[in-house]
Design a protein around this motif. Structure first.
Motif, PDB file in Angstrom:
ATOM      1  N   CYS A  56      36.168  46.942  39.538  1.00 53.22           N
ATOM      2  CA  CYS A  56      37.199  45.959  39.166  1.00 53.22           C
ATOM      3  C   CYS A  56      37.969  46.325  37.904  1.00 53.22           C
ATOM      4  CB  CYS A  56      36.566  44.577  38.964  1.00 53.22           C
ATOM      5  SG  CYS A  56      35.320  44.135  40.193  1.00 53.22           S
ATOM      6  N   CYS A  63      41.637  47.804  37.139  1.00 51.88           N
ATOM      7  CA  CYS A  63      42.788  46.882  37.129  1.00 51.88           C
ATOM      8  C   CYS A  63      42.552  45.727  36.156  1.00 51.88           C
ATOM      9  CB  CYS A  63      43.025  46.308  38.522  1.00 51.88           C
ATOM     10  SG  CYS A  63      43.362  47.557  39.772  1.00 51.88           S
ATOM     11  N   HIS A  64      41.371  45.103  36.239  1.00 51.23           N
ATOM     12  CA  HIS A  64      41.115  43.879  35.463  1.00 51.23           C
ATOM     13  C   HIS A  64      40.608  44.179  34.070  1.00 51.23           C
ATOM     14  CE1 HIS A  64      42.078  41.059  38.586  1.00 51.23           C
ATOM     15  NE2 HIS A  64      41.401  41.796  39.446  1.00 51.23           N
TER      16      HIS A  64
HETATM   17  C1  HEC Z   1      43.693  47.771  42.544  1.00 45.88           C
HETATM   18  C2  HEC Z   1      43.647  46.796  41.503  1.00 45.88           C
HETATM   19  C3  HEC Z   1      42.587  45.715  41.586  1.00 45.88           C
HETATM   20  C4  HEC Z   1      41.234  45.882  41.687  1.00 45.88           C
HETATM   21  C5  HEC Z   1      40.439  47.171  41.787  1.00 45.88           C
HETATM   22  C6  HEC Z   1      40.676  44.533  41.660  1.00 45.88           C
HETATM   23  N1  HEC Z   1      41.664  43.624  41.546  1.00 45.88           N
HETATM   24 FE1  HEC Z   1      41.460  41.606  41.371  1.00 45.88          FE
HETATM   25  N2  HEC Z   1      43.452  41.389  41.355  1.00 45.88           N
HETATM   26  C7  HEC Z   1      44.367  42.394  41.438  1.00 45.88           C
HETATM   27  C8  HEC Z   1      45.702  41.821  41.500  1.00 45.88           C
HETATM   28  C9  HEC Z   1      47.005  42.579  41.567  1.00 45.88           C
HETATM   29  C10 HEC Z   1      45.533  40.443  41.410  1.00 45.88           C
HETATM   30  C11 HEC Z   1      46.613  39.399  41.375  1.00 45.88           C
HETATM   31  C12 HEC Z   1      46.888  38.855  42.688  1.00 45.88           C
HETATM   32  C13 HEC Z   1      47.755  37.666  42.502  1.00 45.88           C
HETATM   33  O1  HEC Z   1      48.798  37.767  41.856  1.00 45.88           O
HETATM   34  O2  HEC Z   1      47.366  36.640  43.057  1.00 45.88           O
HETATM   35  C14 HEC Z   1      44.124  40.199  41.314  1.00 45.88           C
HETATM   36  C15 HEC Z   1      43.571  38.929  41.211  1.00 45.88           C
HETATM   37  C16 HEC Z   1      42.225  38.690  41.039  1.00 45.88           C
HETATM   38  C17 HEC Z   1      41.659  37.393  40.810  1.00 45.88           C
HETATM   39  C18 HEC Z   1      42.432  36.114  40.666  1.00 45.88           C
HETATM   40  C19 HEC Z   1      42.683  35.517  42.012  1.00 45.88           C
HETATM   41  C20 HEC Z   1      43.815  34.573  41.926  1.00 45.88           C
HETATM   42  O3  HEC Z   1      44.617  34.634  42.853  1.00 45.88           O
HETATM   43  O4  HEC Z   1      43.926  33.808  40.977  1.00 45.88           O
HETATM   44  C21 HEC Z   1      40.311  37.563  40.717  1.00 45.88           C
HETATM   45  C22 HEC Z   1      39.264  36.484  40.466  1.00 45.88           C
HETATM   46  C23 HEC Z   1      40.042  38.958  40.901  1.00 45.88           C
HETATM   47  N3  HEC Z   1      41.228  39.624  41.110  1.00 45.88           N
HETATM   48  C24 HEC Z   1      38.799  39.519  40.888  1.00 45.88           C
HETATM   49  C25 HEC Z   1      38.542  40.864  41.123  1.00 45.88           C
HETATM   50  C26 HEC Z   1      37.198  41.414  41.221  1.00 45.88           C
HETATM   51  C27 HEC Z   1      35.928  40.631  41.043  1.00 45.88           C
HETATM   52  C28 HEC Z   1      37.348  42.743  41.452  1.00 45.88           C
HETATM   53  C29 HEC Z   1      36.265  43.763  41.672  1.00 45.88           C
HETATM   54  C30 HEC Z   1      35.298  43.469  42.677  1.00 45.88           C
HETATM   55  C31 HEC Z   1      38.777  43.024  41.518  1.00 45.88           C
HETATM   56  N4  HEC Z   1      39.455  41.848  41.326  1.00 45.88           N
HETATM   57  C32 HEC Z   1      39.330  44.279  41.726  1.00 45.88           C
HETATM   58  C33 HEC Z   1      44.115  43.734  41.467  1.00 45.88           C
HETATM   59  C34 HEC Z   1      42.859  44.291  41.528  1.00 45.88           C
END
Ligand code: HEC
Length: 400
Positions: A335, A338-339
């Protein structure tokens, strides 16, 4: 810099889009209210002039007197107010946002690697972009053909409404099978929004122009032009509430990443249309609480369908719960690219959705959200970091 620039443009476009939509939908709601709230004109001279209904209103410290003519006034004024730019601006800014966000990153945002249909799960980004465009154009073509074939003279509008309702369930179903859940909700909303704007562009405004031209030439306007404009406007009225809901759905992954997301989406669409019907009738002086009651009931069914399972993961029951250290390692691996407050994943200038997992405390505080998005396979986005099903189970079994 490029990622930041895109994000900034996205922000500004979103602002424009929302403002234009407020102006357009606000005006549309206002005119439905006005049309349905008209009273018989009181003054005999107004009736003689051909006034069919009037409304007196007080607003912003002034008194307004609206009058609607049964056909047209004896002489048309030169400075007629026309409404179309609000609609076109809303559509154009919305489409630009779609291009900037979804079509610029189709493998993140459009492709669903877990789609039931194998070809859809394996689409390349370009294929997904082309399919999304075809989906929008196809939606308009089918809707427009339904209107033209089922009720060309506006005599079978009831049947047409049923056909459009069935079409929307199909659109909801197909979109969720072909695209990622988030894109599916957006695209279904966009099919309705495109129909709304295209109704204005291809039918309502050209029909009004023909009517005005006929009157200026001293001829009787074709009544079908007026009736057709009304038919399409009525559709637009019932699309407004569902469209707005689908457009703001992007943060609610519990709805769009559900295996029955198309059912949830359909329930919301009909719930919104029923609630809108209450207001349409209310402006005509008819209070019918059965409509909002039925709309609310559908939304409650959606609540029930979308409810996450409260069953503890099997591993937790068997006493093999995952420790925080293991979860931390998985989050770091899958995660944090990105996060993070400083993402290393190219194309990200800031933590997406404001979600960062740089510290233990941040991870602990967002436990239930992490479990939800991992279990629904919404995250990692596009499964970019290749999370396995075993790893998802492990996160589900994190019980501290
Ligand atoms: C490739 C990049 C990427 C990776 C790797 C990634 N994310 Fe995300 N995540 C994003 C993006 C882009 C958004 C925003 C989507 C949106 O605008 O709703 C997001 C949104 C989220 C949200 C907010 C959801 C919402 O809509 O409010 C959560 C919670 C989250 N990610 C958790 C995780 C977790 C836990 C992992 C690992 C298991 C992870 N992400 C891995 C790109 C990523």
């Amino acid at each position: 810099m490029q990622a930041y620039l895109l994000e900034f443009v996205n922000f500004m476009l979103r602002w424009l889009h929302v403002i234009a939509a407020i102006a357009w939908i606000g005006e549309s709601i206002y005119f439905v209210m006005l049309d349905n709230g008209l009273k018989k004109p009181k003054a005999a001279e107004d009736r003689e002039k051909g006034v069919f209904g009037e409304m007196w209103a007080v607003h912003g410290g002034g008194f307004y007197h609206n009058q609607k003519y049964a056909t047209a006034p004896a002489k048309l004024p030169d400075d007629l107010h026309w409404s179309f730019w609000k609609s076109y601006t809303t559509w154009l800014s919305g489409f630009a946002l779609f291009v900037l966000l979804y079509m610029a990153n189709p493998s993140f945002y459009l492709v669903n690697p877990n789609a039931n249909w194998e070809w859809a799960a394996n689409m390349t980004g370009w294929q997904a972009n082309v399919l999304a465009l075809l989906f929008l154009v196809g939606g308009w073509v089918v809707y427009n053909e339904l209107c033209k074939r089922i009720s060309p003279n506006m005599t079978r509008d009831g049947l047409l409404s049923i056909a459009v309702a069935v079409m929307m369930v199909l659109v909801a179903y197909l979109s969720t099978q072909m695209f990622s859940g988030r894109a599916a909700f957006l695209l279904t909303g966009a099919v309705m929004a495109t129909a709304m704007s295209a109704n204005v562009f291809f039918w309502i405004i050209p029909g009004q122009r023909r009517m005005v031209n006929a009157m200026k030439a001293g001829e009787t306007p074709n009544p079908l032009d007026g009736k057709r404009g009304k038919q399409r406007s009525v559709h637009n009225t019932y699309f407004t509430l569902p469209v707005v809901l689908l457009m703001i759905s992007n943060h609610y992954s519990f709805a769009y990443n559900h295996e029955h997301a198309w059912v949830i989406m359909s329930l919301f669409i009909f719930g919104g249309a029923l609630i809108r019907q209450f207001f349409v009738l209310m402006h005509a002086g008819k209070i019918q609480p059965a409509y909002p009651a039925a709309g609310t009931a559908l939304i409650l069914v959606a609540f029930w369908v979308a409810m996450p399972s409260s069953q503890p993961a099997t591993a937790v029951v068997d006493g093999e719960a995952t420790s925080f250290e293991e979860v931390h390692a998985l989050v770091d691996q899958h995660c944090v690219a990105c996060h993070s407050s400083e993402p290393t994943q190219p194309g990200f200038a800031a933590p997406p959705a404001g979600v960062a997992y740089d510290t233990e405390d941040q991870i602990l505080r967002q436990k239930s959200q992490i479990q939800q998005v991992v279990a629904s396979k919404y995250m990692p986005l596009g499964n970019m970091t290749g999370m396995t099903d075993e790893e998802r189970e492990a996160i589900a079994a994190w019980s501290e």
